[in-house]
Structure formats: structure tokens, C-alpha cells
Enzyme design. Structure first.
Site, short mmCIF file in Angstrom:
data_model
loop_
_atom_site.label_atom_id
_atom_site.label_comp_id
_atom_site.label_asym_id
_atom_site.label_seq_id
_atom_site.Cartn_x
_atom_site.Cartn_y
_atom_site.Cartn_z
N ASP A 208 -3.14 -62.44 19.57
CA ASP A 208 -4.52 -61.99 19.82
C ASP A 208 -5.33 -62.02 18.53
O ASP A 208 -4.97 -61.36 17.55
CB ASP A 208 -4.48 -60.56 20.40
CG ASP A 208 -5.78 -60.15 21.08
OD1 ASP A 208 -6.84 -60.66 20.68
OD2 ASP A 208 -5.72 -59.31 22.00
N SER B 20 -8.75 -55.40 27.13
CA SER B 20 -9.90 -55.64 26.26
C SER B 20 -10.84 -54.43 26.27
O SER B 20 -10.38 -53.30 26.18
CB SER B 20 -10.60 -56.93 26.68
OG SER B 20 -11.51 -57.36 25.70
N HIS C 224 -5.95 -63.66 23.04
CA HIS C 224 -6.48 -62.51 23.75
C HIS C 224 -6.42 -62.67 25.28
O HIS C 224 -6.10 -61.72 26.00
CB HIS C 224 -7.93 -62.30 23.30
CG HIS C 224 -8.57 -61.06 23.85
ND1 HIS C 224 -8.13 -59.79 23.53
CD2 HIS C 224 -9.63 -60.90 24.70
CE1 HIS C 224 -8.89 -58.90 24.16
NE2 HIS C 224 -9.80 -59.54 24.87
#
Length: 320
Positions: free
Chosen positions: A269, A126, A302
Site C-alpha cells: 500500500d 481506506s 491500496h
């Protein structure tokens, strides 16, 4: 394992936006062999993470540790705290002074301070992966391997839009951290993940849906351990990833990077979409970069990089 982070002080730092800091606190943890006695892996944390990557409160225990994928008997693991993340009790109120590149510059200064010549790998998920991209853009020789997971070299319009909504919640809500976290969880997971987990069941006691009580729980949990200014800072970084800032071309920056690049995307994601990852991979291939692309298949979106250990292990084991 739960030792306090070590702190160093960086002097006279000017951010990209021109804000001057006479001193900045940079704290970090080291796991495994002492620094500069074994190959060093730098781990960059994500939005609510910190330098405590392993141990009883470690957020990446499934991946890192003795005899794990990143084996702390073999590698020294270094993790910095993003300044202002609050883990070292240091907060920064003027979060708009900073962008992702500033944090990359701060981490590079930390590496220099610790007399590290080269890293074996930089890995981050991330926003941590975004900081990793910015680091190699600034210092193309800094690492042998760059491993950006569930991230990209730039924040897309979609990501910026979500961060903008997060910022509005953080500025205007009566319960800013809780409400922002509830919205964020919708980006970190997927409709399929929720369906599998909750099946439209209800919490009889509270007379609400289980998905609602779960979201409330996550909001309250973060509220207990995270400060508002830290959330604002990390959200600002998520919004400002861009290795081409200041008009350098993507080709120009990439052509200088010497690291082997291992991109890992997640097929579900919603935040850093898989199409962007595949596009980046294709671009890098065109530029003859030593690049590989791996994909985690998961319904969890995610957050899968924190959940799908087996797949991550398979994708990383050849590097480590």
C-alpha cells in the site's frame, strides 16, 4: 437488490469547525435480516463507494452476501452514505465544513435513530476505515469488533500531501474528476502492478501506451458517475482522519475502546503504508488492547482490499 437507499433527516447538526446545518440527509441500505433481528455489521464505504455494498452494482460482492465471508443469512449488513457523496442525489458544496470525525458523529446519530444498541462489527477500507476508527474513539462501547482495512487512525503527512495535490487538481483542472482520478490511480496501485498488467504495451488504435488508455478509461468512467463536490468532500475526509484531534492523547482514547481490534494492512500500500499499520499494532499491544494484525500480500497496492478476496476471507473468517 438495487433498491434506492432509505433516508432519514438529522436535525441541528454543528460540525467540529462550527458550521451549523439545520437538517442533514443521511441515507443507507440494509441487507440480510431486518434491523435488530440479527447481529449487525456496519460497512463504511471508501472514496468512490456508497451504501450499495452488494447487488448488481455492489462494490464488495466478493466479501459480503449469502454464504460469503460476511454472510447475509446470518448478519444484518448496514451501510450509510457519507453525506455529500452524491449517491442519494444530495450534495454538499461547503466540503471544508466537514472532517472525518463529523461523519463519524453523523453515522453514530444514524445508529441511535435506528435504535441500535450495539454493533457486532464495524468494517471499512481506506477512508471508510478511518471513519470506523473515529466512531469507536467517540463511542468506545459501540461495537464488539473494529476492522480497519488499508487505513489507519490518522492521515499521515504523505497522505495529506497526496490529498492536497488531489484538491489542487479538483480546483484547477479543466477536467477535474478525470485528472484527479488519473493521479489517484497511481496511489491506489503500484509500479509492480502496472508492470504485470501492461508490460509496456501500446494501444495501436490510439497510438498511446496501454497504461495511458487504461488511466483515461478510469478517469472517464468516474466522470460519468461521480460529481465534483462529492469528490472534494471525500478527499477532504481522507485528509482529516485523526482520532487525537483536539489534543486528546492516543493512550487515553485507546484505553477506553472496548472492541476487539483487527487491523488489516497491505504490504504494498502506497497510501496507508504497512509500516504505519505495524506501528499502530505495536502501540495497541503496548496498551494491552485486544488487537490482532493481518496483512494482505499483493502487488496491487491500496486497491488490494477490493481484489485479494481469498486472503481477506482467510483474515476475516474467524471473526464472522
Amino acid at each position: 437488490m438495487e433498491n434506492k437507499p432509505t433516508s432519514i433527516t438529522l436535525q441541528n447538526f454543528t460540525t467540529e469547525s462550527g458550521a451549523f446545518y439545520a437538517s442533514l440527509n443521511l441515507s443507507f441500505h440494509v441487507f440480510g435480516p431486518a434491523l435488530n433481528t440479527a447481529p449487525i455489521v456496519l460497512v463504511n464505504h471508501a472514496l468512490t463507494g456508497n451504501s450499495q455494498v452488494i447487488g448488481s452494482n455492489g462494490w464488495w460482492n466478493i466479501l459480503i452476501g449469502e454464504n460469503k465471508t460476511i454472510n447475509t443469512n446470518k448478519y444484518t449488513v448496514l451501510a450509510f452514505n457519507v453525506p455529500g457523496n452524491g449517491y442519494d442525489d444530495v450534495l454538499i458544496e461547503n466540503y471544508l465544513d466537514f472532517n472525518t470525525r463529523d461523519v463519524a458523529r453523523i453515522f453514530l446519530e444514524g445508529i441511535e435513530f435506528l435504535k441500535i444498541q450495539q454493533l457486532y462489527a464495524i468494517i471499512g477500507g481506506s477512508v471508510g476505515g478511518g471513519i470506523a476508527w473515529e466512531m469507536v474513539a467517540l463511542e468506545p462501547k459501540i461495537t464488539q469488533h473494529l476492522i480497519p482495512i488499508a487505513t489507519d487512525w490518522k492521515s499521515t503527512d504523505w497522505l495529506i500531501a497526496n490529498c492536497y495535490l488531489q484538491e489542487q487538481i479538483l480546483k484547477n483542472s479543466r477536467k477535474p474528476i478525470e485528472d484527479a482520478r488519473i493521479h489517484a490511480m497511481l496511489c491506489y496501485r503500484t509500479p509492480e502492478s502496472f508492470k504485470a498488467k501492461f508490460q509496456r504495451t501500446t494501444n495501436e488504435e490510439q497510438a498511446i501506451f496501454n497504461v495511458e488508455s487504461w488511466l483515461n478509461h478510469h478517469g472517464a468512467k468516474l466522470q460519468k458517475r461521480f460529481q465534483l463536490s462529492a469528490y472534494k468532500m471525500m478527499n477532504q475526509l481522507l485528509k482529516t482522519i485523526d482520532i487525537t484531534r483536539n489534543n486528546s492523547s492516543f493512550e487515553e482514547i485507546i484505553s477506553k475502546i472496548e472492541a476487539n481490534i483487527h487491523i488489516i494492512g497491505i504490504d504494498s500500500d502506497l497510501f496507508f503504508t504497512v509500516n504505519e499499520n505495524r506501528e499502530t499494532f505495536e502501540e495497541l499491544k503496548k496498551l494491552n488492547k485486544n488487537v490482532s494484525y493481518g496483512e494482505i500480500n499483493s502487488i496491487h497496492g491500496h486497491d488490494a482490499f477490493l481484489i485479494e478476496y481469498k486472503q481477506l476471507d482467510n483474515l476475516l473468517k474467524d471473526i464472522f
